[in-house]
Design a protein around this motif. Structure first.
Motif, PDB file in Angstrom:
ATOM      1  N   TRP A  80       2.136  31.593   5.180  1.00  0.00           N
ATOM      2  CA  TRP A  80       2.431  30.764   6.349  1.00  0.00           C
ATOM      3  C   TRP A  80       2.730  31.640   7.566  1.00  0.00           C
ATOM      4  O   TRP A  80       3.553  32.541   7.501  1.00  0.00           O
ATOM      5  CB  TRP A  80       3.627  29.878   6.020  1.00  0.00           C
ATOM      6  CG  TRP A  80       4.260  29.104   7.136  1.00  0.00           C
ATOM      7  CD1 TRP A  80       5.571  29.148   7.505  1.00  0.00           C
ATOM      8  CD2 TRP A  80       3.637  28.133   7.987  1.00  0.00           C
ATOM      9  NE1 TRP A  80       5.803  28.270   8.524  1.00  0.00           N
ATOM     10  CE2 TRP A  80       4.631  27.637   8.852  1.00  0.00           C
ATOM     11  CE3 TRP A  80       2.342  27.648   8.104  1.00  0.00           C
ATOM     12  CZ2 TRP A  80       4.374  26.676   9.817  1.00  0.00           C
ATOM     13  CZ3 TRP A  80       2.076  26.688   9.081  1.00  0.00           C
ATOM     14  CH2 TRP A  80       3.085  26.212   9.929  1.00  0.00           C
ATOM     15  N   ARG A  97       4.118  31.065  11.060  1.00  0.00           N
ATOM     16  CA  ARG A  97       4.772  30.049  11.861  1.00  0.00           C
ATOM     17  C   ARG A  97       4.273  30.069  13.305  1.00  0.00           C
ATOM     18  O   ARG A  97       3.986  29.027  13.881  1.00  0.00           O
ATOM     19  CB  ARG A  97       6.281  30.276  11.841  1.00  0.00           C
ATOM     20  CG  ARG A  97       7.061  29.165  12.507  1.00  0.00           C
ATOM     21  CD  ARG A  97       8.530  29.474  12.487  1.00  0.00           C
ATOM     22  NE  ARG A  97       8.845  30.101  11.191  1.00  0.00           N
ATOM     23  CZ  ARG A  97       9.970  29.941  10.549  1.00  0.00           C
ATOM     24  NH1 ARG A  97      10.899  29.179  11.050  1.00  0.00           N
ATOM     25  NH2 ARG A  97      10.184  30.544   9.401  1.00  0.00           N
ATOM     26  N   GLU A 123       1.538  30.792  14.687  1.00  0.00           N
ATOM     27  CA  GLU A 123       0.222  30.197  14.946  1.00  0.00           C
ATOM     28  C   GLU A 123       0.048  28.839  14.266  1.00  0.00           C
ATOM     29  O   GLU A 123      -0.949  28.156  14.474  1.00  0.00           O
ATOM     30  CB  GLU A 123      -0.883  31.135  14.452  1.00  0.00           C
ATOM     31  CG  GLU A 123      -0.937  32.442  15.220  1.00  0.00           C
ATOM     32  CD  GLU A 123      -1.409  33.576  14.335  1.00  0.00           C
ATOM     33  OE1 GLU A 123      -2.629  33.799  14.275  1.00  0.00           O
ATOM     34  OE2 GLU A 123      -0.558  34.226  13.687  1.00  0.00           O
ATOM     35  N   GLY A 124       0.989  28.483  13.422  1.00  0.00           N
ATOM     36  CA  GLY A 124       0.915  27.199  12.746  1.00  0.00           C
ATOM     37  C   GLY A 124      -0.214  27.107  11.725  1.00  0.00           C
ATOM     38  O   GLY A 124      -0.764  26.034  11.496  1.00  0.00           O
ATOM     39  N   VAL A 125      -0.569  28.238  11.099  1.00  0.00           N
ATOM     40  CA  VAL A 125      -1.652  28.207  10.100  1.00  0.00           C
ATOM     41  C   VAL A 125      -1.249  28.962   8.839  1.00  0.00           C
ATOM     42  O   VAL A 125      -0.325  29.773   8.850  1.00  0.00           O
ATOM     43  CB  VAL A 125      -2.965  28.847  10.634  1.00  0.00           C
ATOM     44  CG1 VAL A 125      -3.544  28.026  11.768  1.00  0.00           C
ATOM     45  CG2 VAL A 125      -2.736  30.289  11.067  1.00  0.00           C
ATOM     46  N   LYS A 180      -2.734  31.691   6.212  1.00  0.00           N
ATOM     47  CA  LYS A 180      -3.797  32.702   6.304  1.00  0.00           C
ATOM     48  C   LYS A 180      -3.995  33.424   4.987  1.00  0.00           C
ATOM     49  O   LYS A 180      -3.039  33.670   4.245  1.00  0.00           O
ATOM     50  CB  LYS A 180      -3.392  33.767   7.321  1.00  0.00           C
ATOM     51  CG  LYS A 180      -3.763  33.449   8.731  1.00  0.00           C
ATOM     52  CD  LYS A 180      -3.702  34.736   9.542  1.00  0.00           C
ATOM     53  CE  LYS A 180      -3.532  34.416  11.004  1.00  0.00           C
ATOM     54  NZ  LYS A 180      -3.320  35.631  11.787  1.00  0.00           N
ATOM     55  N   GLN A 192      -8.419  31.059   7.276  1.00  0.00           N
ATOM     56  CA  GLN A 192      -7.181  30.343   7.584  1.00  0.00           C
ATOM     57  C   GLN A 192      -7.390  28.849   7.637  1.00  0.00           C
ATOM     58  O   GLN A 192      -8.509  28.379   7.813  1.00  0.00           O
ATOM     59  CB  GLN A 192      -6.570  30.857   8.879  1.00  0.00           C
ATOM     60  CG  GLN A 192      -7.475  30.703  10.093  1.00  0.00           C
ATOM     61  CD  GLN A 192      -6.805  31.280  11.323  1.00  0.00           C
ATOM     62  OE1 GLN A 192      -6.456  32.453  11.349  1.00  0.00           O
ATOM     63  NE2 GLN A 192      -6.617  30.445  12.334  1.00  0.00           N
ATOM     64  N   VAL A 193      -6.295  28.141   7.466  1.00  0.00           N
ATOM     65  CA  VAL A 193      -6.387  26.687   7.401  1.00  0.00           C
ATOM     66  C   VAL A 193      -5.046  26.106   7.858  1.00  0.00           C
ATOM     67  O   VAL A 193      -3.997  26.733   7.680  1.00  0.00           O
ATOM     68  CB  VAL A 193      -6.741  26.251   5.956  1.00  0.00           C
ATOM     69  CG1 VAL A 193      -5.618  26.636   4.995  1.00  0.00           C
ATOM     70  CG2 VAL A 193      -7.018  24.771   5.863  1.00  0.00           C
ATOM     71  N   LYS A 194      -5.113  24.940   8.471  1.00  0.00           N
ATOM     72  CA  LYS A 194      -3.864  24.247   8.836  1.00  0.00           C
ATOM     73  C   LYS A 194      -3.233  23.706   7.563  1.00  0.00           C
ATOM     74  O   LYS A 194      -3.929  23.155   6.716  1.00  0.00           O
ATOM     75  CB  LYS A 194      -4.171  23.075   9.774  1.00  0.00           C
ATOM     76  CG  LYS A 194      -4.414  23.484  11.197  1.00  0.00           C
ATOM     77  CD  LYS A 194      -3.661  22.519  12.153  1.00  0.00           C
ATOM     78  CE  LYS A 194      -3.776  22.942  13.610  1.00  0.00           C
ATOM     79  NZ  LYS A 194      -3.390  24.325  13.867  1.00  0.00           N
ATOM     80  N   SER A 202      -0.545  17.925   5.216  1.00  0.00           N
ATOM     81  CA  SER A 202       0.743  17.236   5.293  1.00  0.00           C
ATOM     82  C   SER A 202       1.070  16.538   3.982  1.00  0.00           C
ATOM     83  O   SER A 202       2.171  16.069   3.775  1.00  0.00           O
ATOM     84  CB  SER A 202       0.737  16.227   6.440  1.00  0.00           C
ATOM     85  OG  SER A 202      -0.399  15.401   6.305  1.00  0.00           O
TER      86      SER A 202
END
Ligand code: ADP
Ligand code: ZN
Ligand code: ZN
Length: 658
Positions: free
Chosen positions: A384, A386, A388-390, A392, A399-401, A404
């Motif tokens: 994680w 933080r 970049e919010g992805v 990796k 990389q991926v989001k 949820s």
């Protein structure tokens, strides 16, 4: 008549340099000695690797333009022809300068060693009079069998008598007039082995490791060169010991990570030992309860001969091992573990809690089903980021989001998991205010003697709970202990490293093995978020074969070693952009050099993305055979004009990809 000296320097270059012998010393053979030379604007130490009376044809300089060396440093040569040839091999295999290789053989240590004060009383030695078991006898004979040149592996649990076999084999080799190298993982933890060697072989033993001061190490080195020592015991770099007439190399705890050098040249003592034994036509024997997967694979194929020790000669019983799922637990100490710590204290016994020093705190997981987000290309856990919010991948950069909800079971109870070691320490202190707690690791105990005192106190029963990292696992002979808790087996498991499962498995088996050896009613509790993970389940049953066959399947599927070979290049620099650009430029050139004889992954940020202000990016080369990968990287390194601001680390057969 002039005399020309070929010298190499401890710098990352691919060539030697020619200097003139000092006036009056033209007749002397300076090969193997260190000299001082002017190199550019600097004065540097260089190693003489050869001399000649004539310059090579087409030599670019006029003889008058060749500078004399400034002075000769050594009285006696440090290196013989054998060491110089070995350095040449190291340079070609690990892709470093020859001078860097020679320098690594005899690094000038800074720390004063704890084992420095050993005394050698007598030269007579005899084997303590123990009669060997049949398995042990067969192993000694097999290891020394002159008709079979394959390396041997002694596979058996802690306490199965491996050390005794090694010592017996060593005795026989020494009695036949040959020398022995006995490698042990890390000196501070293997005090007992060193003591058994030095007490058995007296003045015929030498202790050699990077913790010795420069002058002590040099003195031991010269003693070995002069043939005064017959057996050399030491950590990784002892594999270079300049023994005349090498007759046997022993590698104790072969799976241990410390056999791989973390600095240039990034050599593996096992590979160097194989090379030395092949040159000297002498046996190599390794031993462990949990062989490295590489070794295991070769044991399966027959390239390495296996000798099994199945009996626990030291007595003791296997401990009761239980897995506790952390899924439903708040914090890091489960009620079950807390209860056992409390019970141990009430009975006047002690507990050890293992922490993972290198905890990776941010991996993505589902609290409902344990699903973990992995790279679609590499199948290593994503990390994680933080900022970049992805999530990796640190191998290939994919990389991926973060989702949820759980892609597996749909649960919304997903998030980032992990504890740091301080967190666990705090919780232990809060939960057991009446217990004395000592944390033991290299970060907290830096001063010489502090570690020893902490362990002595614990052994004497003055401490109730010892919090320790892996380093304590090896020296775990504390009779007052009943409980060993592995605070979070997962920290190792979720590291973005394809060896994570292997390391986690080995650690748990080693810990459980020790616990059973020294405490008759031993208990081991393994805390995990992944109670069904095969590494943890196999380890809890000490099912070595089961684990290896499962893990080999995984490696095969993903084409990781031992089913492929890797070369890793790490680029580091103060400027992230420039470093990333250098890595990308290099990747392009190397991919061209590879011309399809291997694949190139990356560049990607290293899992440890920055170390002390240096940004780190890496590329990974993977192929069926190592040769083409080495050639591609060597061509790149010899042609590449390095940027001053970006440093390149080359790692052939990397063990760790962090
Ligand atoms: P390992 O290296 O496999 O952990 P060791 O060689 O240290 O095992 O042996 C464990 C213990 O068993 C030691 O105390 C050792 O002295 C003892 N031992 C080894 N071989 C024998 C034997 N043949 N008979 C009795 N005791 C033995
Ligand atoms: Zn789920
Ligand atoms: Zn990937």
């Amino acid at each position: 008549m002039a005399r020309w000296l070929e010298v190499v320097l401890d710098v990352p270059v691919w060539q030697s340099f020619t200097y003139r012998a000092p006036e009056g010393q033209e007749g002397e053979d300076l090969t193997g000695k260190r000299v001082e030379v002017r190199f550019g604007s600097r004065v540097m130490i260089a190693f003489v690797t050869g001399t000649s009376d004539a310059l090579p044809e087409n030599f670019p300089l006029q003889p008058e333009a060749i500078k004399p060396i400034l002075r000769v440093v050594d009285q006696e040569p440090l290196y013989g022809a054998r060491e110089i040839a070995l350095a040449r091999w190291i340079s070609a295999f690990y892709l470093c300068g020859e001078g860097e290789a020679l320098s690594a053989m005899l690094p000038s240590g800074k720390k004063e060693s704890e084992t420095g004060g050993l005394t050698f009383e007598d030269t007579d030695f005899e084997s303590g009079g123990i009669g060997l078991s049949d398995e042990q006898t067969a192993a000694v004979t097999g290891i020394l069998d002159p008709s079979d040149s394959r390396p041997a592996y002694l596979w058996g649990v802690t306490g199965s008598g491996k050390t005794e076999v090694f010592l017996r084999a060593a005795e026989r080799v020494i009695a036949a007039g040959k020398g022995v190298i006995y490698l042990v993982p890390e000196i501070a933890l293997t005090h007992q082995v060193i003591e058994s060697v030095t007490s058995r072989f007296g003045a015929a033993a030498a202790v050699l490791h990077s913790g010795l001061t420069g002058s002590k190490k040099l003195a031991e080195w010269m003693r070995i060169r002069r043939g005064e020592a017959k057996i050399v015991v030491g950590a990784r770099s002892a594999v270079f010991a300049p023994l005349e007439n090498l007759g046997l190399v022993i590698i104790d705890e072969e799976h241990d990570g410390s056999y791989k050098s973390g600095t240039t040249p990034r050599y593996h003592a096992r590979q160097v030992a194989m090379r030395r034994c092949a040159e000297a036509k002498c046996p190599l024997v390794m031993g462990s309860a949990t062989p490295s997967l590489e070794a295991w694979h070769q044991m399966q194929s027959g390239a390495i001969r296996t000798f099994r020790l199945t009996a626990r000669l030291s007595g003791g019983a296997p401990p009761e091992v239980s897995i506790v799922s952390l899924g439903a637990t708040e914090g890091a100490i489960s009620p079950r573990l807390a209860g056992e710590i409390r019970a141990a204290k009430d009975d006047g016994r002690q507990s050890i809690l293992f922490l993972n020093r290198r905890g990776f705190t941010h991996f993505f997981r589902c609290s409902t089903c344990g699903y973990e987000l992995k790279c679609r290309n590499c199948s290593v856990p994503l990390t994680w980021h933080r900022s970049e919010g992805v999530m990796k991948c640190h191998y290939c950069g994919w990389q991926v989001k973060p989702p949820s909800s759980c892609p597996e079971c749909g649960s919304l109870d997903v998030g980032y998991a992990g504890f740091g070691t301080e967190f666990i320490e705090d919780e232990v202190r809060r939960t057991f205010p009446d217990c004395s707690v000592q944390r033991v690791d290299t970060d907290t105990l830096t001063k010489k003697g502090e570690l020893k005192k902490a362990l002595d106190d614990f052994r004497a029963g003055k401490t109730d709970i010892l919090l320790g990292t892996q380093m304590v696992a090896k020296g775990l002979n504390f009779p007052g202990v009943r409980l060993v808790g592995i605070a979070l087996a997962d920290t190792g498991l979720h590291m973005p490293d394809f060896r994570a499962a292997e390391r986690t498995f080995a650690l748990i088996v080693q810990v459980a093995g020790r616990a059973g050896r020294f405490f008759p009613d031993g208990r081991v509790i393994i805390h995990t978020w992944s109670p069904t993970n095969p590494a943890i389940v196999f380890a809890s049953h000490s099912d070595v074969e089961g684990f290896y066959s499962w893990e080999l399947e995984q490696r095969k599927e993903l084409a990781f070693p031992p089913f492929s070979r890797l070369v890793r290049l790490v680029f580091r620099g103060k400027n992230a952009e420039a470093t990333r650009d250098a890595a990308a430029g290099a990747a392009e050139i190397i991919a061209g050099n590879l011309a399809g004889s291997g694949e190139l992954l990356g560049p990607a940020e290293c899992p440890l993305a920055a170390i002390s202000g240096n940004f780190r990016f890496h590329i990974l080369l993977r192929g069926e055979r190592l040769g083409p990968l080495q050639t591609a990287v060597r061509r790149f390194l010899t042609e590449y004009k390095p940027k001053i601001s970006v440093y390149i680390e080359v790692d052939v057969d990397p063990v760790n990809l962090l």
